[in-house]
Motif scaffolding. Structure first.
Motif, PDB file in Angstrom:
ATOM      1  N   UNK A  45       0.849  -1.173   0.000  1.00  0.00           N
ATOM      2  CA  UNK A  45       0.000   0.000   0.000  1.00  0.00           C
ATOM      3  C   UNK A  45       0.897   1.240   0.000  1.00  0.00           C
ATOM      4  N   UNK A  46       0.601   2.160  -0.876  1.00  0.00           N
ATOM      5  CA  UNK A  46       1.426   3.362  -0.987  1.00  0.00           C
ATOM      6  C   UNK A  46       0.633   4.586  -0.554  1.00  0.00           C
ATOM      7  N   UNK A  47       1.363   5.623  -0.218  1.00  0.00           N
ATOM      8  CA  UNK A  47       0.766   6.885   0.172  1.00  0.00           C
ATOM      9  C   UNK A  47       0.382   7.657  -1.078  1.00  0.00           C
ATOM     10  N   UNK A  48      -0.839   8.171  -1.129  1.00  0.00           N
ATOM     11  CA  UNK A  48      -1.343   8.896  -2.294  1.00  0.00           C
ATOM     12  C   UNK A  48      -1.594  10.352  -1.908  1.00  0.00           C
ATOM     13  N   UNK A  49      -0.616  11.231  -2.125  1.00  0.00           N
ATOM     14  CA  UNK A  49      -0.782  12.624  -1.683  1.00  0.00           C
ATOM     15  C   UNK A  49      -1.900  13.370  -2.410  1.00  0.00           C
ATOM     16  N   UNK A  50      -2.119  13.082  -3.689  1.00  0.00           N
ATOM     17  CA  UNK A  50      -3.196  13.768  -4.419  1.00  0.00           C
ATOM     18  C   UNK A  50      -4.563  13.356  -3.901  1.00  0.00           C
ATOM     19  N   UNK A  51      -4.740  12.073  -3.671  1.00  0.00           N
ATOM     20  CA  UNK A  51      -6.017  11.577  -3.162  1.00  0.00           C
ATOM     21  C   UNK A  51      -6.261  12.087  -1.741  1.00  0.00           C
ATOM     22  N   UNK A  52      -5.212  12.119  -0.933  1.00  0.00           N
ATOM     23  CA  UNK A  52      -5.340  12.623   0.428  1.00  0.00           C
ATOM     24  C   UNK A  52      -5.721  14.100   0.426  1.00  0.00           C
ATOM     25  N   UNK A  53      -5.086  14.889  -0.420  1.00  0.00           N
ATOM     26  CA  UNK A  53      -5.401  16.314  -0.509  1.00  0.00           C
ATOM     27  C   UNK A  53      -6.834  16.528  -0.987  1.00  0.00           C
ATOM     28  N   UNK A  54      -7.282  15.725  -1.925  1.00  0.00           N
ATOM     29  CA  UNK A  54      -8.647  15.847  -2.432  1.00  0.00           C
ATOM     30  C   UNK A  54      -9.656  15.478  -1.348  1.00  0.00           C
ATOM     31  N   UNK A  55      -9.361  14.453  -0.558  1.00  0.00           N
ATOM     32  CA  UNK A  55     -10.272  14.061   0.514  1.00  0.00           C
ATOM     33  C   UNK A  55     -10.317  15.113   1.617  1.00  0.00           C
ATOM     34  N   UNK A  56      -9.185  15.733   1.913  1.00  0.00           N
ATOM     35  CA  UNK A  56      -9.164  16.816   2.902  1.00  0.00           C
ATOM     36  C   UNK A  56      -9.978  17.998   2.390  1.00  0.00           C
ATOM     37  N   UNK A  57      -9.890  18.285   1.109  1.00  0.00           N
ATOM     38  CA  UNK A  57     -10.680  19.367   0.518  1.00  0.00           C
ATOM     39  C   UNK A  57     -12.174  19.074   0.617  1.00  0.00           C
ATOM     40  N   UNK A  58     -12.579  17.837   0.367  1.00  0.00           N
ATOM     41  CA  UNK A  58     -13.985  17.444   0.498  1.00  0.00           C
ATOM     42  C   UNK A  58     -14.435  17.575   1.952  1.00  0.00           C
ATOM     43  N   UNK A  59     -13.584  17.154   2.876  1.00  0.00           N
ATOM     44  CA  UNK A  59     -13.907  17.265   4.294  1.00  0.00           C
ATOM     45  C   UNK A  59     -14.087  18.724   4.704  1.00  0.00           C
ATOM     46  N   UNK A  60     -13.184  19.587   4.252  1.00  0.00           N
ATOM     47  CA  UNK A  60     -13.273  21.015   4.580  1.00  0.00           C
ATOM     48  C   UNK A  60     -14.506  21.666   3.946  1.00  0.00           C
TER      49      UNK A  60
END
Length: 57
Positions: free
Chosen positions: A1-16
């Motif tokens: 399993x790898x870290x996905x910075x783009x997906x993480x940033x997009x999910x944080x944006x959705x959360x915000x």
């Protein structure tokens, strides 16, 4: 399993975005509180689904 910075940033944006919508509902001036909470959950559900579909492997 790898870290996905783009997906993480997009999910944080959705959360915000959902949190911002819920916070605007607290005042009750722009939209009522109950509608804001429902819309907040819809933003989270639809946003998370969209992010998952866009960044699917």
């Amino acid at each position: 399993m790898t870290y996905a910075p783009k997906k993480t940033a997009a999910m944080v944006l959705v959360l915000c975005a959902g949190l911002a919508l819920a916070l605007t509902g607290f005042s009750g001036v722009i939209i009522p509180f109950g509608i804001a909470i429902v819309m907040c959950f819809l933003v989270w559900i639809v946003g998370a689904y969209a992010v998952h579909r866009i960044y699917a492997p």
